[in-house]
Write an enzyme that holds these catalytic residues in place. Structure first.
Site, PDB file in Angstrom:
ATOM      1  CD  GLU A 114      22.479 -16.111   7.662  1.00 63.95           C
ATOM      2  OE1 GLU A 114      23.405 -16.933   7.733  1.00 63.95           O
ATOM      3  OE2 GLU A 114      21.857 -15.865   6.596  1.00 63.95           O
ATOM      4  CE  LYS A 116      12.887 -13.192   2.647  1.00 65.78           C
ATOM      5  NZ  LYS A 116      12.841 -12.008   1.778  1.00 65.78           N
ATOM      6  CG  ASP A 118      12.878  -6.267   0.353  1.00 71.17           C
ATOM      7  OD1 ASP A 118      12.797  -7.182  -0.484  1.00 71.17           O
ATOM      8  OD2 ASP A 118      12.006  -5.390   0.486  1.00 71.17           O
ATOM      9  CE1 TYR A 229      21.901 -15.073   1.719  1.00 74.33           C
ATOM     10  CE2 TYR A 229      22.183 -12.703   1.828  1.00 74.33           C
ATOM     11  CZ  TYR A 229      21.538 -13.813   1.320  1.00 74.33           C
ATOM     12  OH  TYR A 229      20.529 -13.662   0.407  1.00 74.33           O
ATOM     13  CE  LYS A 319       8.600 -12.149   2.808  1.00 71.31           C
ATOM     14  NZ  LYS A 319       8.232 -12.165   1.369  1.00 71.31           N
ATOM     15  CB  CYS A 413      -1.960  22.744 -14.683  1.00 72.24           C
ATOM     16  SG  CYS A 413      -0.899  23.266 -13.300  1.00 72.24           S
ATOM     17  CB  CYS A 416      -1.119  27.572 -14.573  1.00 75.87           C
ATOM     18  SG  CYS A 416      -0.696  26.179 -15.635  1.00 75.87           S
ATOM     19  CB  CYS A 431       1.460  21.515 -15.881  1.00 72.96           C
ATOM     20  SG  CYS A 431       1.284  23.263 -16.351  1.00 72.96           S
ATOM     21  CB  CYS A 436       2.969  26.353 -14.404  1.00 72.77           C
ATOM     22  SG  CYS A 436       2.034  25.736 -12.985  1.00 72.77           S
TER      23      CYS A 436
END
Length: 675
Positions: A114, A116, A118, A229, A319, A413, A416, A431, A436
């Site tokens: 099957e 797997k 996540d 499942y 895996k 920033c 600006c 910022c 800006c």
């Protein structure tokens, strides 16, 4: 290794694994990938086996990761809910097969393979066919009761179907995973990107964090799914399936969502071929898969094989090794989002990863750069986070040059020059300058985009010019652009200028929800904007709303608007400059089209399925919403109508089972016209 070194390393590894278990299972905020985590556990298991005198006491190698968190009632599983042993090695997978053949003294054992998934492991209990409880795995013995949140999952039925030849146990614990589809994950991240908020790392962490929200209204905002499942306790025992393959058929017959596909195999070669085929197909699944689960098919033989304190001995997860690459980090650029969030991005030497060329990857935020000690010039490991977003996951310290110095995050920033701030409780650095230029551009681009008021001719390039010229400082300035100024942008631009001005004028009559969405209120995407438009019927009424208009007696007043979103909306309009934008939009003549509350469709919920004769799905949706109705993705008892065309699918069957009215396009158009 000396005994002292072994004892020290075992203690160190136990502490590391325990810490990462806490981050992954309880907080859904892992700091390392599965591959690194599994390597730590494997090293610990090998050391404990080699030095048993130092392996006394509870070891994380013998325990299920504990996902229990505060705020939930704990419920004891009727049958222990285990985790799976895993491997990244073909050899070890073949050894698993050979061990079972040897121990069970059987050749030709049949296995089921099957995907797997996540996600977050859950156990759903049905009694007499009715859903009574949903519980997380917890520590395997008891888990968090998440029933209320699980009931927001539209694909999870509250009652099992009865099918000929399929027993319906008096009690059954059905195990599976809660997850977010790739499509939904990307939708949520697009909303966050538009809002200038940090992106979520992967679907698994987001799904796990979502199902553990204390407010089910917040859970419902994200379209969680479940796939089932496995099984735990079954009563009576005579209702057990003979094989795992048979159980998959039962799960489907009961109307439960199950794996899209599974394989059967006899012998190690067939098992490995099935795993490889699954690997080749996993990008086609709706959910993220990080491996293949190989299970002995015959249930009586499963019972004979038994289990350890942590895992069944008749199953193993293979895996897939993460698709990662090593490349050099050439620079770190910092992007400024619509809400001022500064997001660092890695500029990389191009490298092939999961079939694509990657030259940029997310670094998430300032804290992540510091924690991983990422430096310009380093050789870094890049991985697709959750198979979707490229991310820098670590550094190769062995290749670090002496000239690579610690990265200093900007204190101003980059666009600006305003000093950046970090609000208490946030990882984001912002910022704070509302003017800006980049923030202005992003806000205007969002407002004018197809997803919002849809001003044709006002794409990114045009917005950049308008802001650079100083003609647009905020969204309302769009409606005060002067023709004589626009004509200075080049030769022979009269026609395009007039078309742009016509599009701007036409947008004054866009649907109300488009204006609300265009404001860029944090947490409020297009779906929420439609709910707000139906409820308030005007920008000024929304801007003047109070807490009680959203939440009353701890319950949501507006479907789809939970407390987090309500507080975000109130905070947005409490900011004088945001309220000023609404006032200015009204002053320049914006007159949004309000949903028709007097229509026969007002307040009705529609589900669309199949292909309609003349209308596209988007056109039908737009007409329903303009008439004050709502379009939902799933059929329930609350659905008013199912609008069905040719090749209608399972939604049509469910509508008939629930006695929901089913209409065709002709009947829909009659309803729309009031006939």
């Amino acid at each position: 290794m000396t005994p002292v070194e072994a004892q020290s390393r075992i203690a160190e590894l136990r502490a590391q694994v325990a810490r990462h278990d806490e981050l992954y299972h309880r907080r859904a905020q892992p700091q390392i990938g599965d591959f690194e985590y599994d390597a730590l556990k494997r090293e610990l298991a090998e050391l404990e086996a080699a030095w048993p005198q130092f392996a006394r006491g509870a070891s994380p190698t013998e325990q299920v990761g504990d996902d229990r968190t505060e705020g939930f009632q704990v419920y004891r599983h009727r049958e222990r809910m285990m985790s799976l042993d895993n491997t990244y090695s073909e050899t070890e997978l073949r050894e698993f097969h050979d061990r079972l053949v040897r121990e069970l003294e059987r050749d030709g054992l049949k296995f089921v393979i099957e995907p797997k998934i996540d996600g977050l492991a859950v156990s759903i209990t049905y009694e007499k066919g009715k859903l009574v409880r949903a519980v997380t795995r917890g520590n395997g013995i008891e888990g968090d009761d998440i029933t209320t949140n699980a009931l927001t999952i539209k694909s999870l039925p509250r009652e099992l179907k009865r099918a000929d030849g399929v027993p319906l146990p008096a009690v059954i614990e059905i195990r599976g995973e809660v997850f977010l589809t790739t499509e939904e994950f990307l939708r949520i991240n697009r909303q966050r990107e538009e809002a200038g908020e940090p992106l979520y790392a992967n679907p698994r962490n987001l799904a796990a964090g979502t199902i553990k929200q204390l407010d089910p209204r917040e859970v419902a905002q994200r379209k969680l799914e479940v796939v089932l499942y496995g099984r735990g306790y079954v009563e009576p025992a005579s209702a057990l399936p003979e094989t795992q393959a048979q159980f998959h058929g039962w799960v489907k017959a009961w109307g439960l969502p199950t794996v899209e596909r599974f394989w059967t195999a006899t012998g190690a070669d067939e098992i490995w071929a099935a795993v490889q085929e699954l690997d080749a197909l996993r990008d086609t699944f709706a959910y993220a898969t990080d491996g293949a689960v190989v299970k002995l098919d015959a249930v009586p033989l499963q019972r004979r094989a038994g289990s350890t304190s942590k895992s069944p001995r008749w199953a193993m997860a293979y895996k897939f090794a993460p698709d990662r690459a090593e490349t050099q980090l050439r620079a770190i650029t910092v992007q400024v989002g619509r809400t001022g969030v500064l997001t660092p991005v890695a500029e990389l030497d191009p490298v092939q990863l999961a079939g694509t060329t990657v030259s940029r990857a997310t670094l998430h935020n300032r804290d992540e750069i510091a924690r991983k000690d990422i430096r310009v010039g380093d050789f870094v490991y890049v991985e697709k986070a959750g198979e979707i977003i490229p991310a820098v996951i670590g550094v190769n310290p062995a290749r670090r040059a002496p000239e690579c110095v610690p990265y200093v995050f900007p204190e101003k920033c980059p666009e600006c020059g305003t000093a950046v701030v970090q609000l208490e409780g946030e990882v984001a650095v912002r910022c704070p300058n509302f003017s800006c230029p980049v923030q202005v551009r992003r806000r205007v681009q969002h407002f004018a985009s197809k997803a919002c008021v849809d001003i044709e001719g006002m794409g990114e390039a045009m917005v950049d010019v308008l802001v650079e010229k100083g003609w647009v400082h905020s969204v309302p300035d769009i409606y005060q652009l002067k023709r004589e100024n626009l004509l200075t942008l080049g030769k022979s631009v009269e026609k395009s200028t007039d078309k742009l001005l016509e599009a701007i004028e036409a947008s004054k009559r866009a649907e109300l929800w488009r204006f609300i969405h265009g404001l860029g209120i944090p947490h409020a995407g297009a779906a929420a904007a439609k709910d707000l438009a139906r409820t308030f019927g005007g920008l000024e009424r929304l801007a003047s709303a109070r807490y009680e208009d959203f939440i009353r007696e701890k319950a949501s007043v507006i479907g789809g608007i939970g407390e987090t979103m309500a507080l975000a909306i109130l905070a947005y309009f409490a900011e004088p400059r945001n309220r000023a934008v609404v006032d200015e939009l009204v002053r320049v003549g914006v007159q949004p089209v309000v949903p028709n509350s007097g229509s026969a469709l007002a307040g009705k919920t529609f589900v669309l399925t199949g292909t309609l004769p003349t209308l596209t799905r988007d056109e039908a949706t737009a007409q329903i919403e303009a008439a004050g109705g709502k379009v939902s993705s799933g059929v329930s008892k609350k659905t008013s109508y199912v609008l069905a065309g040719e090749e209608a699918g399972s939604k049509l069957e469910k509508a008939r089972a629930l006695a929901v009215p089913v209409i065709d396009e002709a009947e829909f158009l009659r309803l729309l016209s009031g006939g």
